[in-house]
Enzyme design. Structure first.
Site, mmCIF file in Angstrom:
data_model
loop_
_atom_site.group_PDB
_atom_site.id
_atom_site.type_symbol
_atom_site.label_atom_id
_atom_site.label_comp_id
_atom_site.label_asym_id
_atom_site.label_seq_id
_atom_site.Cartn_x
_atom_site.Cartn_y
_atom_site.Cartn_z
ATOM 1 C CE LYS A 22 48.926 40.152 30.265
ATOM 2 N NZ LYS A 22 48.497 41.358 31.026
ATOM 3 C CG ASN A 23 45.101 38.889 32.325
ATOM 4 O OD1 ASN A 23 46.041 39.686 32.279
ATOM 5 N ND2 ASN A 23 44.157 38.853 31.401
ATOM 6 N NE ARG A 92 43.902 49.286 34.262
ATOM 7 C CZ ARG A 92 43.649 50.464 34.821
ATOM 8 N NH1 ARG A 92 44.144 51.555 34.291
ATOM 9 N NH2 ARG A 92 42.915 50.548 35.898
ATOM 10 C CB CYS A 116 46.423 47.734 26.593
ATOM 11 S SG CYS A 116 47.481 46.325 26.235
ATOM 12 N NE ARG A 121 42.412 48.566 31.034
ATOM 13 C CZ ARG A 121 43.148 47.522 30.675
ATOM 14 N NH1 ARG A 121 42.623 46.332 30.648
ATOM 15 N NH2 ARG A 121 44.412 47.664 30.342
ATOM 16 N N PRO A 122 39.341 52.994 35.277
ATOM 17 C CG PRO A 122 37.352 53.944 36.011
ATOM 18 C CD PRO A 122 37.968 53.248 34.838
ATOM 19 C CB VAL A 123 42.414 52.492 40.246
ATOM 20 C CG1 VAL A 123 43.259 51.887 39.142
ATOM 21 C CG2 VAL A 123 42.871 53.910 40.559
ATOM 22 C CG ASP A 124 36.211 54.719 40.324
ATOM 23 O OD1 ASP A 124 36.623 54.033 39.368
ATOM 24 O OD2 ASP A 124 34.999 54.897 40.557
ATOM 25 C CD GLN A 125 33.714 50.782 41.305
ATOM 26 O OE1 GLN A 125 33.108 49.974 42.003
ATOM 27 N NE2 GLN A 125 33.274 52.019 41.122
ATOM 28 C CG ASP A 307 41.602 40.026 27.583
ATOM 29 O OD1 ASP A 307 41.403 41.213 27.275
ATOM 30 O OD2 ASP A 307 42.208 39.690 28.614
ATOM 31 C CB ILE A 329 34.587 44.857 28.401
ATOM 32 C CG1 ILE A 329 33.752 43.559 28.434
ATOM 33 C CG2 ILE A 329 35.474 44.959 29.641
ATOM 34 C CD1 ILE A 329 32.789 43.463 29.597
ATOM 35 N NE ARG A 399 51.930 45.130 28.666
ATOM 36 C CZ ARG A 399 50.613 45.337 28.622
ATOM 37 N NH1 ARG A 399 50.034 45.663 27.493
ATOM 38 N NH2 ARG A 399 49.878 45.169 29.705
#
Length: 422
Positions: A22-23, A92, A116, A121-125, A307, A329, A399
């Site tokens: 999936k990932n 995400r 989840c 888990r910010p998207v600022d990066q 995971d 993490i 999922r």
């Protein structure tokens, strides 16, 4: 909302064929947006997240369809660059369409993502890297609005991520593939799924060096073409089913997978007393006695994957001794602990550390799945417990695990899906 009813005391043994990851599949699907000619992707798992992303991409006017494990995509009729909240809120990975849209079409509007509830888990990066490539970024009413520099092309740059980010690395290498000039990315994620994406981009005509290392150099090209590609096997699904053998003194053979993707996990399985054997496309775990205690510290790849933390903790619950887990993490990834304790485990949490005192057996109880990987730890625990356990909120497991009931039944688990709407 569906539930699983599991009658325990199973010995988990048999063969199971592993699906595509999936990932890996999700960023590969997003990468299809970059291609000017049709793309075909094989070994795509039938999962809710995959269906959601296909629906999101199709909503842009792109012709995309899935038949069996193959997805075909043709982008020639794209008519909007918008990813709505109703679709993005559940996963995400939807943010991964931002880079391809911005790079190829010069604009994008994507809702901030969901998924989840396992921590921030910010998207600022992602956004800081796009700004370094000249994009104008604003966040308004929960949406990221991005515009390429004048002329519609992102500009190559030197950028190092402040922290290791899988999604950020994936998003930015997709964007850089069509940027003007050369991009050098530092502190890149090393996960196999990132490597899989970079290899597919190369098959589409991208120029990328340093694949699989922390520094990647992407020389932008004018256009990318479609290709035919297969998704890498799911290392977390592999590890999850092998974990069942360790918990039940079982014997599990996973097929269509690769031991090279799972080295840190297999080493811990051996430390816990399992006999691990493998070939080019299979891994087998055999277990005879109670597991041995183990110490786990989650790290970015090639360290122990977060995971797999919940699944290995479920094994450690039955170990002959005390195990220690340190989660580095995500700050909120011990939500399965109260549920495992309801099944008879003995786990104490203090901040990022969990101390697991092994018990002889799990005991059946009603429990609630809290996130995708926690779901599988509860299923495996329930399979070993004497009596019937009811697992609620199993939409999480749907999922990330394809045909999960069929695969578990083939391994000897007595599992039934109950639809509460019936």
């Amino acid at each position: 909302m569906d539930q699983f009813l599991i009658t325990g005391s199973s010995r988990i043994a048999g063969e199971v064929t592993i699906s595509g990851a999936k990932n890996a599949a999700l960023p590969l699907l997003a990468a299809m947006i970059l291609a000017e000619t049709p793309t075909t992707l094989h070994n795509v798992p039938s999962l809710q997240d995959v269906r959601t992303l296909i629906e999101l991409i199709g909503g842009m006017g792109i012709k995309i369809q899935k038949q069996d494990d193959t997805v075909t995509c043709d982008t020639k009729n794209i008519d909007n660059f918008y990813a709505p909240y109703d679709l993005v809120k559940t996963m995400r990975a939807s943010i991964l369409v931002l880079g391809p849209l911005l790079a190829r079409f010069g604009e994008a509007e994507v809702s901030l993502p969901g998924g989840c509830a396992i921590g921030s888990r910010p998207v600022d990066q992602h956004l800081k890297a796009f700004e370094a490539m000249g994009a104008e970024i604003s966040v308004e009413n929960g949406y990221v609005k991005a515009q390429a520099p004048k002329g519609g092309k992102l500009i190559g740059c030197n950028y190092s991520f402040d922290m290791v980010t899988v999604g950020g690395t994936e998003n930015v290498i997709m964007a850089a593939a069509l940027a003007k000039g050369t991009t050098v990315l530092g502190n890149c994620a090393l996960e196999p799924e990132v490597v899989d994406l970079a290899n597919m981009l190369v098959a589409m005509g991208a120029k990328i060096s340093g694949i699989g290392t922390s520094i990647m150099t992407i020389e932008g090209v004018e256009r990318l073409h479609g290709c035919e590609y297969s998704v890498v096997p799911d290392r977390i699904e592999t590890g999850s089913y092998l974990a069942g053998a360790l918990m039940t003194r079982g014997d599990v053979l996973t097929k269509n997978t690769s031991a090279l993707l799972l080295t840190p996990v297999l080493e811990k399985f051996e430390d816990m007393g399992a006999v691990i054997t493998s070939g080019d496309d299979w891994i087998r775990a055999q277990m005879k006695g109670r597991p041995l205690p183990v110490d786990i510290r989650t790290q970015p790849h090639p360290g122990f994957p977060t995971d797999m933390q919940a699944q290995v903790m479920a094994i450690a619950c039955l170990a002959n001794g005390t195990s220690t887990f340190i989660e580095n993490i995500f700050e909120n990834r011990y939500m399965h602990v109260p549920e495992l304790n309801r099944l008879g485990a003995s786990i104490q949490v203090d901040g990022h550390t969990a101390v697991v005192k092994g018990v002889e057996n799990f005991t059946a109880a009603p429990v609630m799945a809290t996130d995708l990987r926690a779901s599988m730890s509860l299923v495996m625990a329930a399979a070993t417990a004497e009596g019937e356990s009811l697992i609620d909120r199993i939409y999480h497991i749907d999922r990330g695990y394809e045909h999960v009931e069929e695969k578990l039944r083939a391994l000897g688990v007595n599992i039934e899906r109950i639809n509460t709407n019936d």
